[in-house]
Design a protein around this motif. Structure first.
Motif, PDB file in Angstrom:
ATOM      1  N   ILE A 162      20.664  -7.337  -6.213  1.00 52.26           N
ATOM      2  CA  ILE A 162      19.234  -7.098  -6.409  1.00 52.26           C
ATOM      3  C   ILE A 162      18.936  -7.176  -7.901  1.00 52.26           C
ATOM      4  CG2 ILE A 162      18.916  -5.676  -4.337  1.00 52.26           C
ATOM      5  CD1 ILE A 162      19.011  -3.184  -6.160  1.00 52.26           C
ATOM      6  N   SER A 163      17.661  -7.394  -8.226  1.00 54.42           N
ATOM      7  CA  SER A 163      17.267  -7.339  -9.632  1.00 54.42           C
ATOM      8  C   SER A 163      16.770  -5.938  -9.988  1.00 54.42           C
ATOM      9  CB  SER A 163      16.202  -8.391  -9.946  1.00 54.42           C
ATOM     10  OG  SER A 163      15.016  -8.113  -9.251  1.00 54.42           O
ATOM     11  N   GLY A 164      16.599  -5.100  -8.981  1.00 51.75           N
ATOM     12  CA  GLY A 164      16.210  -3.714  -9.232  1.00 51.75           C
ATOM     13  C   GLY A 164      14.721  -3.490  -9.387  1.00 51.75           C
ATOM     14  N   LYS A 165      13.901  -4.464  -8.999  1.00 46.47           N
ATOM     15  CA  LYS A 165      12.449  -4.258  -9.089  1.00 46.47           C
ATOM     16  C   LYS A 165      12.041  -3.080  -8.210  1.00 46.47           C
ATOM     17  CE  LYS A 165      11.611  -9.162  -9.480  1.00 46.47           C
ATOM     18  NZ  LYS A 165      11.938 -10.078  -8.399  1.00 46.47           N
ATOM     19  N   MET A 166      10.962  -2.419  -8.601  1.00 53.88           N
ATOM     20  CA  MET A 166      10.510  -1.282  -7.792  1.00 53.88           C
ATOM     21  C   MET A 166      10.061  -1.787  -6.423  1.00 53.88           C
ATOM     22  SD  MET A 166       6.840  -0.038  -9.230  1.00 53.88           S
ATOM     23  CE  MET A 166       6.365  -0.812 -10.750  1.00 53.88           C
ATOM     24  N   ASN A 215       0.803  -1.232   0.000  1.00 46.27           N
ATOM     25  CA  ASN A 215       0.000   0.000   0.000  1.00 46.27           C
ATOM     26  C   ASN A 215       0.834   1.280   0.000  1.00 46.27           C
ATOM     27  OD1 ASN A 215      -2.522  -1.323  -0.082  1.00 46.27           O
ATOM     28  ND2 ASN A 215      -2.323  -1.768   2.092  1.00 46.27           N
ATOM     29  N   ILE A 216       1.926   1.272  -0.743  1.00 44.95           N
ATOM     30  CA  ILE A 216       2.715   2.481  -0.947  1.00 44.95           C
ATOM     31  C   ILE A 216       2.585   2.834  -2.424  1.00 44.95           C
ATOM     32  CG2 ILE A 216       5.046   3.458  -0.962  1.00 44.95           C
ATOM     33  CD1 ILE A 216       5.637   1.760   1.521  1.00 44.95           C
ATOM     34  N   PHE A 217       2.079   4.043  -2.681  1.00 42.39           N
ATOM     35  CA  PHE A 217       1.781   4.415  -4.059  1.00 42.39           C
ATOM     36  C   PHE A 217       2.581   5.616  -4.554  1.00 42.39           C
ATOM     37  CE2 PHE A 217      -1.843   2.074  -2.432  1.00 42.39           C
ATOM     38  CZ  PHE A 217      -1.961   1.085  -3.390  1.00 42.39           C
ATOM     39  N   LYS A 218       3.413   6.201  -3.686  1.00 40.43           N
ATOM     40  CA  LYS A 218       4.265   7.321  -4.091  1.00 40.43           C
ATOM     41  C   LYS A 218       5.697   6.996  -3.701  1.00 40.43           C
ATOM     42  CE  LYS A 218       0.877  10.978  -3.786  1.00 40.43           C
ATOM     43  NZ  LYS A 218       0.554  12.284  -3.234  1.00 40.43           N
ATOM     44  N   HIS A 219       6.627   7.323  -4.593  1.00 35.87           N
ATOM     45  CA  HIS A 219       8.030   7.007  -4.344  1.00 35.87           C
ATOM     46  C   HIS A 219       8.559   7.704  -3.089  1.00 35.87           C
ATOM     47  CE1 HIS A 219      12.019   5.608  -5.189  1.00 35.87           C
ATOM     48  NE2 HIS A 219      12.488   6.831  -5.156  1.00 35.87           N
ATOM     49  N   ILE A 242       9.793   6.741 -10.306  1.00 30.08           N
ATOM     50  CA  ILE A 242      10.429   5.459  -9.994  1.00 30.08           C
ATOM     51  C   ILE A 242      11.421   5.094 -11.098  1.00 30.08           C
ATOM     52  CG2 ILE A 242      10.032   3.006  -9.499  1.00 30.08           C
ATOM     53  CD1 ILE A 242       7.322   3.837  -8.314  1.00 30.08           C
ATOM     54  N   GLN A 243      11.077   5.410 -12.347  1.00 34.43           N
ATOM     55  CA  GLN A 243      12.028   5.199 -13.444  1.00 34.43           C
ATOM     56  C   GLN A 243      13.309   5.983 -13.199  1.00 34.43           C
ATOM     57  OE1 GLN A 243      10.782   5.827 -17.506  1.00 34.43           O
ATOM     58  NE2 GLN A 243       8.756   4.960 -17.122  1.00 34.43           N
ATOM     59  N   GLN A 244      13.162   7.231 -12.768  1.00 37.38           N
ATOM     60  CA  GLN A 244      14.339   8.064 -12.511  1.00 37.38           C
ATOM     61  C   GLN A 244      15.183   7.492 -11.372  1.00 37.38           C
ATOM     62  OE1 GLN A 244      12.699  11.961 -11.879  1.00 37.38           O
ATOM     63  NE2 GLN A 244      12.360  12.314 -14.060  1.00 37.38           N
ATOM     64  N   ALA A 245      14.533   7.042 -10.311  1.00 35.55           N
ATOM     65  CA  ALA A 245      15.258   6.452  -9.186  1.00 35.55           C
ATOM     66  C   ALA A 245      16.006   5.195  -9.641  1.00 35.55           C
ATOM     67  CB  ALA A 245      14.293   6.118  -8.048  1.00 35.55           C
ATOM     68  N   TYR A 246      15.367   4.390 -10.472  1.00 34.26           N
ATOM     69  CA  TYR A 246      15.993   3.168 -10.993  1.00 34.26           C
ATOM     70  C   TYR A 246      17.211   3.519 -11.848  1.00 34.26           C
ATOM     71  CZ  TYR A 246      16.548  -1.109 -13.756  1.00 34.26           C
ATOM     72  OH  TYR A 246      17.055  -2.226 -14.379  1.00 34.26           O
ATOM     73  N   GLN A 247      17.055   4.489 -12.730  1.00 32.32           N
ATOM     74  CA  GLN A 247      18.163   4.861 -13.610  1.00 32.32           C
ATOM     75  C   GLN A 247      19.338   5.427 -12.815  1.00 32.32           C
ATOM     76  OE1 GLN A 247      15.860   7.217 -16.313  1.00 32.32           O
ATOM     77  NE2 GLN A 247      15.100   5.415 -17.400  1.00 32.32           N
ATOM     78  N   GLU A 270      16.350  -6.151 -20.213  1.00 32.40           N
ATOM     79  CA  GLU A 270      16.606  -4.724 -20.423  1.00 32.40           C
ATOM     80  C   GLU A 270      15.303  -3.926 -20.334  1.00 32.40           C
ATOM     81  OE1 GLU A 270      20.450  -4.879 -23.383  1.00 32.40           O
ATOM     82  OE2 GLU A 270      18.478  -5.074 -24.299  1.00 32.40           O
ATOM     83  N   ASN A 271      15.426  -2.702 -19.901  1.00 26.33           N
ATOM     84  CA  ASN A 271      14.293  -1.761 -19.847  1.00 26.33           C
ATOM     85  C   ASN A 271      13.145  -2.238 -18.971  1.00 26.33           C
ATOM     86  OD1 ASN A 271      15.676  -0.076 -21.757  1.00 26.33           O
ATOM     87  ND2 ASN A 271      14.947  -1.438 -23.370  1.00 26.33           N
ATOM     88  N   GLN A 272      13.441  -2.928 -17.880  1.00 29.51           N
ATOM     89  CA  GLN A 272      12.362  -3.416 -17.015  1.00 29.51           C
ATOM     90  C   GLN A 272      11.536  -2.260 -16.452  1.00 29.51           C
ATOM     91  OE1 GLN A 272      13.097  -5.563 -13.411  1.00 29.51           O
ATOM     92  NE2 GLN A 272      14.650  -4.157 -12.665  1.00 29.51           N
ATOM     93  N   GLU A 273      12.117  -1.077 -16.405  1.00 31.12           N
ATOM     94  CA  GLU A 273      11.452   0.077 -15.795  1.00 31.12           C
ATOM     95  C   GLU A 273      10.576   0.864 -16.757  1.00 31.12           C
ATOM     96  OE1 GLU A 273      14.914   2.045 -17.808  1.00 31.12           O
ATOM     97  OE2 GLU A 273      14.432   0.067 -17.063  1.00 31.12           O
ATOM     98  N   GLU A 274      10.504   0.488 -18.036  1.00 31.87           N
ATOM     99  CA  GLU A 274       9.854   1.337 -19.039  1.00 31.87           C
ATOM    100  C   GLU A 274       8.368   1.605 -18.787  1.00 31.87           C
ATOM    101  OE1 GLU A 274      10.535  -0.323 -22.881  1.00 31.87           O
ATOM    102  OE2 GLU A 274       9.389  -2.133 -22.476  1.00 31.87           O
ATOM    103  N   ARG A 275       7.685   0.783 -18.034  1.00 37.18           N
ATOM    104  CA  ARG A 275       6.254   1.008 -17.762  1.00 37.18           C
ATOM    105  C   ARG A 275       5.991   1.525 -16.349  1.00 37.18           C
ATOM    106  NH1 ARG A 275       2.741  -3.465 -20.959  1.00 37.18           N
ATOM    107  NH2 ARG A 275       3.849  -3.265 -22.919  1.00 37.18           N
ATOM    108  N   TRP A 276       7.046   1.813 -15.625  1.00 41.80           N
ATOM    109  CA  TRP A 276       6.902   2.295 -14.255  1.00 41.80           C
ATOM    110  C   TRP A 276       6.588   3.791 -14.252  1.00 41.80           C
ATOM    111  CZ3 TRP A 276      11.953   0.059 -11.720  1.00 41.80           C
ATOM    112  CH2 TRP A 276      11.909  -1.338 -11.771  1.00 41.80           C
ATOM    113  N   PRO A 277       6.031   4.299 -13.154  1.00 42.30           N
ATOM    114  CA  PRO A 277       5.817   5.749 -13.037  1.00 42.30           C
ATOM    115  C   PRO A 277       7.154   6.499 -13.152  1.00 42.30           C
ATOM    116  CG  PRO A 277       4.637   4.575 -11.305  1.00 42.30           C
ATOM    117  CD  PRO A 277       5.499   3.570 -12.004  1.00 42.30           C
ATOM    118  N   GLU A 278       7.101   7.683 -13.726  1.00 45.35           N
ATOM    119  CA  GLU A 278       8.303   8.466 -14.009  1.00 45.35           C
ATOM    120  C   GLU A 278       9.249   8.639 -12.816  1.00 45.35           C
ATOM    121  OE1 GLU A 278      11.047  10.321 -16.294  1.00 45.35           O
ATOM    122  OE2 GLU A 278       9.204   9.426 -17.073  1.00 45.35           O
TER     123      GLU A 278
END
Length: 184
Positions: free
Chosen positions: A48-52, A15-19, A90-95, A80-88
């Motif tokens: 880690i595999s880097g999942k959100m 139940n966490i919906f904001k980074h 979270i994508q930035q944090a992953y990158q 590759e590009n596992q983060e491409e469908r994540w919220p922006e």
């Protein structure tokens, strides 16, 4: 143990919906506390595999511990590009995490092509580590159950360490006790 795999829930599973949700600080503090104990016993690498969710927060905690303890971080996503469908955000944090990691390489070239990639990634993380740390409520394992079941079937003595909901409650209380108003 020199190499530890870490995984846990995706944010929406807890139940966490904001980074930037404040509860992530509790999760990160609990992970950091456990990592320091492992470091004091010889831990050198976190995988880690880097999942959100828990894995990204673990990566951030590992990077914070790198300067003080020399801890190294490897991010091995299933593709590759596992983060491409994540919220922006979270994508930035992953990158940022993948750029700062000591080692980064997707297990499979190309984008998602099937669940076998996640299964192979779980096996790879278990094979390359001496144990794992998981944020897990055994009654409600969520997507963690795949990694957990794989880890339980690992050959030899593969230790599975858990951070439970009770551990998170204890950490929240520990954090509250450090606030000056707590003692007023």
């Amino acid at each position: 143990m020199k190499v530890l795999a870490v995984t846990g829930y995706k944010p929406m599973e807890i139940n966490i919906f904001k980074h930037d949700d404040e509860r992530t600080n509790i999760v990160k503090a609990a992970i950091e506390k456990r990592l320091i104990a492992f470091i004091e016993d010889g831990l050198e690498w976190v995988l880690i595999s880097g999942k959100m969710g828990v894995e990204l927060w673990t990566g951030e905690a590992a990077l914070e511990l790198r300067e003080q303890y020399g801890l190294k971080l490897a991010v091995i996503p299933p593709f590759e590009n596992q983060e491409e469908r994540w919220p922006e955000p979270i994508q930035q944090a992953y990158q940022q995490l993948t750029m700062a990691a000591d080692f980064f390489r997707p297990l499979y070239k190309g984008s998602y092509s099937g669940p076998y990639q996640y299964q192979a990634n779980n096996k790879w993380l278990i094979d390359k580590s001496a144990g794992c740390l998981m944020l897990l409520d055994e009654e409600f394992p969520g997507s963690n159950r795949y990694f957990y079941n794989e880890a339980k079937q690992a050959p030899g003595d593969y230790p599975i360490y858990l951070i439970t909901p009770a551990d998170l409650e204890d950490m929240a209380e520990e954090m509250r006790m450090t606030e000056p108003e707590y003692w007023d």
